[in-house]
Structure formats: C-alpha cells, structure tokens
Design a protein around this motif. Structure first.
Motif, PDB file in Angstrom:
ATOM      1  N   MET A   1      -0.999  60.019  -7.626  1.00 39.69           N
ATOM      2  CA  MET A   1       0.000  59.454  -6.720  1.00 39.69           C
ATOM      3  C   MET A   1       0.978  60.490  -6.186  1.00 39.69           C
ATOM      4  O   MET A   1       1.716  60.209  -5.232  1.00 39.69           O
ATOM      5  CB  MET A   1       0.794  58.339  -7.420  1.00 39.69           C
ATOM      6  CG  MET A   1      -0.040  57.186  -7.917  1.00 39.69           C
ATOM      7  SD  MET A   1      -1.135  56.466  -6.660  1.00 39.69           S
ATOM      8  CE  MET A   1       0.002  55.567  -5.653  1.00 39.69           C
TER       9      MET A   1
ATOM     10  N   SER B   1       0.493  62.828  -4.360  1.00 38.09           N
ATOM     11  CA  SER B   1       0.223  63.133  -2.943  1.00 38.09           C
ATOM     12  C   SER B   1       0.973  62.156  -2.044  1.00 38.09           C
ATOM     13  O   SER B   1       1.325  62.472  -0.917  1.00 38.09           O
ATOM     14  CB  SER B   1      -1.282  63.072  -2.670  1.00 38.09           C
ATOM     15  OG  SER B   1      -1.761  61.780  -2.959  1.00 38.09           O
ATOM     16  N   SER B   2       1.219  60.959  -2.543  1.00 38.90           N
ATOM     17  CA  SER B   2       1.974  59.973  -1.758  1.00 38.90           C
ATOM     18  C   SER B   2       3.455  60.002  -2.110  1.00 38.90           C
ATOM     19  O   SER B   2       4.304  59.689  -1.280  1.00 38.90           O
ATOM     20  CB  SER B   2       1.454  58.555  -2.015  1.00 38.90           C
ATOM     21  OG  SER B   2       0.086  58.473  -1.768  1.00 38.90           O
ATOM     22  N   VAL B   3       3.770  60.344  -3.336  1.00 40.23           N
ATOM     23  CA  VAL B   3       5.170  60.366  -3.787  1.00 40.23           C
ATOM     24  C   VAL B   3       5.505  61.810  -4.131  1.00 40.23           C
ATOM     25  O   VAL B   3       5.290  62.279  -5.253  1.00 40.23           O
ATOM     26  CB  VAL B   3       5.374  59.443  -5.014  1.00 40.23           C
ATOM     27  CG1 VAL B   3       6.850  59.345  -5.355  1.00 40.23           C
ATOM     28  CG2 VAL B   3       4.785  58.060  -4.764  1.00 40.23           C
TER      29      VAL B   3
ATOM     30  N   GLY C   1       8.835  59.355  -2.229  1.00 40.17           N
ATOM     31  CA  GLY C   1       9.873  60.240  -2.740  1.00 40.17           C
ATOM     32  C   GLY C   1      11.128  60.039  -1.913  1.00 40.17           C
ATOM     33  O   GLY C   1      11.062  59.966  -0.697  1.00 40.17           O
TER      34      GLY C   1
ATOM     35  N   GLU D   1      11.979  62.255   1.259  1.00 42.70           N
ATOM     36  CA  GLU D   1      10.986  62.462   2.341  1.00 42.70           C
ATOM     37  C   GLU D   1      11.545  62.036   3.686  1.00 42.70           C
ATOM     38  O   GLU D   1      12.365  61.141   3.752  1.00 42.70           O
ATOM     39  CB  GLU D   1       9.715  61.654   2.035  1.00 42.70           C
ATOM     40  CG  GLU D   1       8.936  62.259   0.903  1.00 42.70           C
ATOM     41  CD  GLU D   1       7.777  61.380   0.452  1.00 42.70           C
ATOM     42  OE1 GLU D   1       7.393  60.463   1.199  1.00 42.70           O
ATOM     43  OE2 GLU D   1       7.309  61.595  -0.652  1.00 42.70           O
TER      44      GLU D   1
END
Lengths: 689, 116
Positions: A647, A649-651, B113, B116
């Motif tokens: 995850m 890569s997304s977070v 995040g 971002e």
C-alpha cells in the motif's frame, strides 16, 4: 483551385463527353473528395439541366442523377412546361424512393424485415409510391425520384428513368425494393445495375448484400435485375456458392447483421400484420395482443386503436409488462384530454363535458372527460388535471367496478398525492447522503419520513410522537417540502447582501433549517379570540413547539446510530482479518497492527496512526472519494497498514520516516457517537420567526 | 495427502501404509461462494453467498463508481490502469477469487498520505 491526377481528369472528361450528347445545357460543377492517402477524386455535377425530350433524359440518367431544381427546356405534349412535369413527379409523396423506416411497416405487406443493424450501403430503397409514367413517341418512361443531400445545392433528383423495353421497367411497383449497384469491369468501364425485389425479407436481404459485394452475381437474377421472394431462399444458396474467396470473407464479416435484424425485428413486422388485420392476435413476452386488447393473466386492457398507440410508444423488442402498457395508455389519455378544444361560448363549470371514447381495464369501463372550465373527470368523479393518468393506471389493480368507483371517489375528495403522503409519509433529505442522493430531487429509500394522518375532527395532523400530534396545512407543507428536497443538492448558496452576507452549502443541515421554518409556518393557524371587552380578534397561533420539532428531527439521530453500529461490525471484521490487537497507546484505546515494514498503532477515537515503537505520528488522511461512516476509517487503516509494503505506493507517508510535525495539521473529526445538534438549528430558526 | 504409516511395535518395517488422498482441488466457480462487505456513509452492506460472477460484478461496480479499495481476505487487490474492466484486470480478479474460495472481500474508502 482543385488539382487531381491525370487519370481522374481523364475519367471525368470521358463522363462529360458521353453525357453532354444528351443534354442541351447545364451548369457544370466539379467536386473533389479525398480517399486514402489523400487521393483526390473528381466528380462532375450537372446543375440546372436543360433537356429537350424525355428520351434524352433517359439516356442521360444512365450516367448521372438528374437534379430537379432548375430543370427546364422540356418540349413535350404530356406537360405544358417543366414545372408541370415537376409537380406531377412530386404528387402524393415527395419522392418515389425512400429509406426503409419504422413508419413503413404500418400496413406494408412486402416488408418482413426492418434493417437496423444492416449497414446502410447494403440496404435497398423502398419504392414508396408508383413511379410517374410519361409517354413520348413510341416509348413510355417510368421516373423514380429520390431525396439527395450534399451532392447538389438542392435535394430533389431523378435517380432512375426506365423505358418500357428494359427489364427493370416491369418491376418498378409500389412496395418493391430497389438497389443500385456499380460494377467496375476489368476494362475499366463502369456499369450501373439496378436490382429489385418484390419483398424485403431475410433471404432477399442476403441476396442484395451478396450482389453489392460481388456485382457479377447479378446476372444470375431473373432478367438480370429481379429477385422474386418466393424463389429467394434457393437463389440465396446458389449465389452463396458463387462467391469468390475475397467476396466470401467480406460477406461473412457483415452478413450477421441481417440475422440480428431478423431476430430483433420480426416482432415489429408481426405488429404490422396485426395492424393491417393480416393476423387476429399475437403473443409477445407472454402478453397477448389484438388490435384493441392486451391481456396478461388476469389483467386486460381494451381501447379503440390501442395497438396503434403502442406501436408508436412501446419498444416491443425491449423489456415491458402489462402495467407498463397500462401506463402508456393512461398517459396517452391524459395528453388527449389536454388537447381537447372546448367549443367557444360553451358555458363554464357544471355544464356539459367533452369526453374521450370509453376504455376498459380489467373489464371496468373508464371514461375520461373535461368540461368547459377545464376540470377533469374520470367516470363522473372530478380529479386533478395532473393525476388523470395515475387514476386510470390504478384501475389495473382493481377487478371490480364498484371498488374502483369508491377509489376514484376518494381521490376526488383528496388527491392521490395526499393519499400517498398520508399512507407512506413524506421523505425529507435531512440525513447523511451520498453525492448521488444529493443530486436527485427525490430522497433515497432510507431517507427519514415525516408522518401524517387524518383526524376526523381536526383534519390533517403531523405525528410528533406516539401520543402527540399537531394540526398542519398539509397541502402547503407538501409543496414546501418537495421544494426543499429539490433544492438540497449540496450546492453553494449566497444570501442577499441586504440580509447580511451569508453563504453555505445546501446540505442536510440546511434542509433541516428549512424544514423547521416550514413546520412553523404550516402549523400556524388563525384563531378567533374574545377580548376582555367582548370584541373578537383573529390571532395567529403556532401549534408546534420547540420540543415537538426536536422530537420529529430526532429520526435522523436514530438513523445515524444504526450506521455507526454497523460500522463497528465492519471494523471488527477488519480487526480479525489483520490480527489487530486492542491495546492502550499513549493513554488511549488503540489497535496494534503488524505490517511488513513496521508495527503501528491506530487510535480508535480519532483514527490517527503512529509507529508503535517510536510513537511518532504517520500522516494518513481520508481521500476525497472517501465515503465511510463511524469506525470505517479505523477499518481502512488497519487493512492498509497490515499490507504496508504493497500500500505504500498509494499511501506515500508509509515510506521512510514518520511525520510527527504534521500530527495536528489536519482536522479530522470522525463520527464515533451520535451528536444530535439539531437543537442549535431549531433555536436559530425559531428566533428568526 | 496424509501418509499414514503404521509401524509395528517390533520392528521398523512398515506393515501397513495407508495413503489417504484428500481431494484438495481448488474449488471451482460452481461451488465457491463469497461474502462482500461494503462500507459507506449511508449504511454498511454485507452480501453473502455470492457466486464468482456476482462477486466480480459487485466488486468491479463499486471500484468504478466509488473508487473503493479491495481487500480479499485482508490482502489488497489492485486494479491495473484506468480501465477497471480490462481483460487483464478481470482475469486477475477471477484467478484471485478462484484461489480463495469462500473469501471475505472488504471494500473500503481510500486513504492517502496527508502531505500529498
């Protein structure tokens, strides 16, 4: 300036040389069009043509279409002048040739297949009227006209002129089908063929297609131009065997379209047969149709011209049922009623009515009518103008004329809308909604409802609690609540500067405010009070209290509570799947979860994420698509953190070190327990009122 | 495969060896059912006893409409590219479900995040 290849120019030069022998005069236009690799084609157009005789026109027509606009110069006994000839050509229907369309299925016995999927280049044209015949000298000519777009400045042209000694002449009858096929011979010469069939069905459709793909098959047709539908099945097999390898490949690519049309459209053809009395009845999707009656199990609908109405409005190839058919008929009746023109000078209310022919639903006779004042009636009972179709449609639920009569009478006293609201309540958009629900003017299925009932003495009342109700102006309330529902679209509003600038979103809270105002206004009644001096005075009194309004709006709280309880179950599932452990972390209840990269703690109260070992904050927030409720945020984080290596890569904030500096950067106030803050909203509105 | 070796008390010879085969073939579509749990604001939905086709359709629909994340038995399933219903994605999802009969599929909102 147009340029073209030497070959192209030779071609049009040759065309001009041949055609100019037959024409007296014309405006010559040279068009260009582009093919693959920017190859330029040239085309000759003869505009405003002048012909002396029909014989010359006939010879000219072998090489090009003849535009009717500006046609002049004719010297013949049959017509005084060219205009008279043109008028004769345009009589009845505008053009002789037309595309096959749905309208043509009505009563046309020769059409047995409607080409919808078949590519247009493989569809013949319908000869929709008998061609004009003109005799000149020893010859008789038949003229077929067509509507043309794009080639000329005008859109009328003579496509074909056939002379009586040509085979084609004998087959140019109304209701037949014609296709022009151009064949380029090995010598380079271009030959135009015309082929005609006496019906359009699956076999003739395939033959037309094969002849278009491989024109040399045309010589196998009767007199090299005619397809007889009675022999078409065998002919189709013969032609198919003669297809070359290349032609066969092309034919196989497109022939399925005809079979698709056949499967889809035989229904429409059958309906056409019903309409022209070729058949007495037919069954489609277990529903029996005749010209004036439709039956499914115990439900019947009868009306004069019923099938014609359905032919225009019902997609017989789609999904439909008997109640949908009843709906179509009842809406048709409502429209017809709106179109009735009352004679001038007719007396107003109470006088004669202008009615439509009787229909029957489940054997119950129904007559819709309107009087000079515009009042609508269904079987002598007055109904609202916009409820006529609903009242008629409802008859499909009754099998007894007297029961239906009672129903219509009750609608006459109180409209269907009121009936529905009293029976089912009125839904309002004051709950948490998705974007789609906000967009819809009608609340979703799980929207809270305001409940009403009829008190014999006091009239319409609003239910507040089991033991309390308040009198209300129901009609006014319904209208206002509908408007509020429509306006609650989560859009921005800006109030007028004179009231103090204010802006906000028209969301569920806004709707709640509006509803409070509505309830106050609709529960205010005038009362006559006797003053001490004996005089009487009318005063307005609001019957609904603050506590009543809060009690009504508390339905929202109950819905929210349910959602949060369900989210707890969802979270527990995530806890099990991730083997998360309930711990105390920094003085708060949290779940400890082991990922591949590190161990985390997710604080239940606010869904904040920390590295378990270092107690440092990791900045993780909900995405703008996020649509959860209650404890869903905890569940999502547990699942993501368990699979942190995937995850990340997304977070992105799962990568590398934590971000303690952003611990208080984002305001995230998740729903944990239900806060019912309607009291502030109610007080604010009541203060204004 | 269970290998039941019976060894006599007196010697190390194998007297009777029963090999029982448990037919642990991967359950095909016909027998597997799945449970899909969806979290959203208006209510949480649990769809139980779905077959593989229904599961694929429901999951794909929610991902397309709501941009949900998908977790099959707690493990993330990622769709590649912008076309959720591409052949590659559908094939990958089908394979994953076939390898996890009776799976619980959770559809959640996304998180990102914070910086971002």
């Amino acid at each position: 300036m147009a340029t073209a290849s030497f070959t192209e120019f030779k071609k049009i030069n040759k065309q001009f040389t041949e055609l100019s022998k037959h024409i007296e005069n014309a405006e010559i236009h040279i068009r260009t069009s582009y093919g693959p690799n920017y190859y330029t084609f040239m085309h000759l157009d003869f505009r405003q043509p002048s012909f002396k005789t029909f014989a010359k026109m006939h010879l000219f027509s072998k090489g090009a279409m003849i535009p009717l606009h500006g046609l002049h110069g004719l010297q013949c006994k049959a017509f005084k002048n060219s205009q008279e000839f043109w008028d004769a050509l345009s009589a009845q229907t505008r053009f002789t040739l037309a595309n096959i369309s749905k309208d043509n299925t009505k009563g046309l016995k020769t059409l047995r297949l409607m080409p919808e999927n078949t590519p247009e280049s493989y569809r013949p044209l319908l000869i929709q009227k008998a061609p004009l015949e003109v005799t000149e000298g020893n010859h008789t000519y038949r003229f077929l006209t067509v509507g043309v777009s794009g080639n000329y400045n005008v859109n009328r042209a003579i496509q074909i002129i056939s002379r009586e000694d040509e085979p084609l002449y004998d087959y140019l009858d109304e209701g037949f089908y014609l296709m022009q096929v151009v064949e380029e011979l090995k010598t380079g010469k271009v030959v135009q063929h015309n082929i005609v069939a006496n019906a359009y069905d699956i076999n003739t459709a395939h033959i037309f297609m094969m002849c278009r793909i491989q024109p040399d098959l045309i010589k196998m047709l009767k007199r090299e131009c005619f397809i007889n539908t009675h022999e078409a099945e065998l002919l189709r097999l013969k032609l198919a065997k003669k297809l070359s390898v290349v032609s066969k490949r092309k034919y196989n690519e497109v022939s399925d379209t005809i079979d698709t049309d056949y499967r889809k459209n035989t229904t429409l053809i059958v309906i056409g047969k019903l309409l022209d009395d070729s058949v007495a009845s037919t069954e489609i999707q277990n529903i029996t149709f005749t010209k004036s009656k439709v039956t499914y199990e115990q439900v019947t609908i009868e009306a004069e011209g019923l099938l014609s109405i359905l032919h225009d409005q019902l997609n017989f190839n789609g999904e439909f049922d008997i109640y949908g058919i009843c709906g179509i008929l009842s809406q048709h009746i409502e429209k017809q009623l709106n179109n009735i023109t009352v004679p001038e000078g007719a007396a107003a209310e109470g006088s004669a009515r202008y009615g439509l022919p009787e229909i029957k639903v489940n054997g119950i006779p129904i007559v819709a009518s309107v009087n000079a004042a515009g009042q609508r009636f269904v079987n002598d009972s007055r109904v609202n103008k916009d409820e006529v179709s609903k009242v008629i449609h409802r008859a499909s639920c009754y099998h007894n004329a007297s029961d239906y009569k009672l129903f219509v009478k009750s609608i006459s006293k109180m409209s269907m809308k009121f009936h529905d609201v009293v029976a089912n309540g009125m839904q309002v958009k004051i709950h948490d909604m998705t974007k789609e629900e906000y967009k819809s003017p009608i609340p979703g299925l799980d929207a809270p409802s305001l409940k009403f009932f009829i008190d014999k003495e006091e009239g319409y009342k609003l239910e507040v609690a089991a033991d309390r109700s308040v009198k209300i102006h129901l009609g006014r309330a319904i209208r206002r609540l509908e408007t509020i529902n429509k306006k609650t679209d989560d859009g921005w509003y800006y109030s007028s500067p004179t009231n103090g600038y204010r802006s906000g979103r028209r969301n569920n809270h806004w709707a709640a405010e509006q509803i409070v105002t509505t309830l106050v206004e609709c529960c205010t009644f005038e009362e006559e009070n006797t003053l001490p001096d004996g005089s009487k005075r009318k005063e307005s009194r609001c019957l609904i209290t603050r506590d009543d309004i809060l009690a009504i709006l508390s339905i929202v709280k109950d819905k929210k509570k349910e959602a949060i309880e369900r989210s707890k179950i969802f979270m527990e599932t995530a806890v099990k799947l991730t083997n998360a452990e309930l711990v105390e972390f920094m003085g708060k209840r949290a779940y400890k979860v082991q990922g591949s990269l590190r161990t985390y703690a997710v604080v239940i109260e606010n869904a904040k994420v920390y590295d378990f070992d270092t107690k440092q904050y990791r900045c993780i927030v909900n995405d703008h698509h996020y649509d959860g409720a209650g404890y869903d945020d905890v569940a999502t984080r547990l699942l993501a953190l368990k699979n942190d290596s995937v995850m990340q890569s997304s977070v992105s904030t799962l990568r590398g070190v934590a971000q303690p500096q952003y611990e208080n950067a984002h305001a995230h106030n998740p729903e944990r327990e239900v806060e019912f803050n309607m009291g502030n909203i109610v007080d604010a509105v009541l203060a204004k009122n | 495969m269970n290998n039941n070796e019976i060894i006599s008390n007196n010697s190390n010879e194998v007297i009777n060896t029963e090999i029982t085969m448990n037919n642990n073939e991967i359950n095909t579509n016909a027998n597997s059912t799945y449970t899909v749990l969806i979290a959203n604001k208006t209510g949480h939905t649990t769809m139980a006893d779905l077959d593989i086709e229904q599961t694929i359709e429901n999951v794909t629909d929610m991902v397309e409409k709501k941009k949900n994340w998908v977790f099959i038995n707690g493990a993330p399933f990622e769709f590649a590219g912008s076309n959720v219903r591409s052949e590659a994605n559908m094939s990958k999802l089908r394979t994953q479900l076939e390898q996890n009969p009776m799976a619980q599929i959770m559809l959640t909102g996304q998180v990102i995040g914070g910086q971002e």
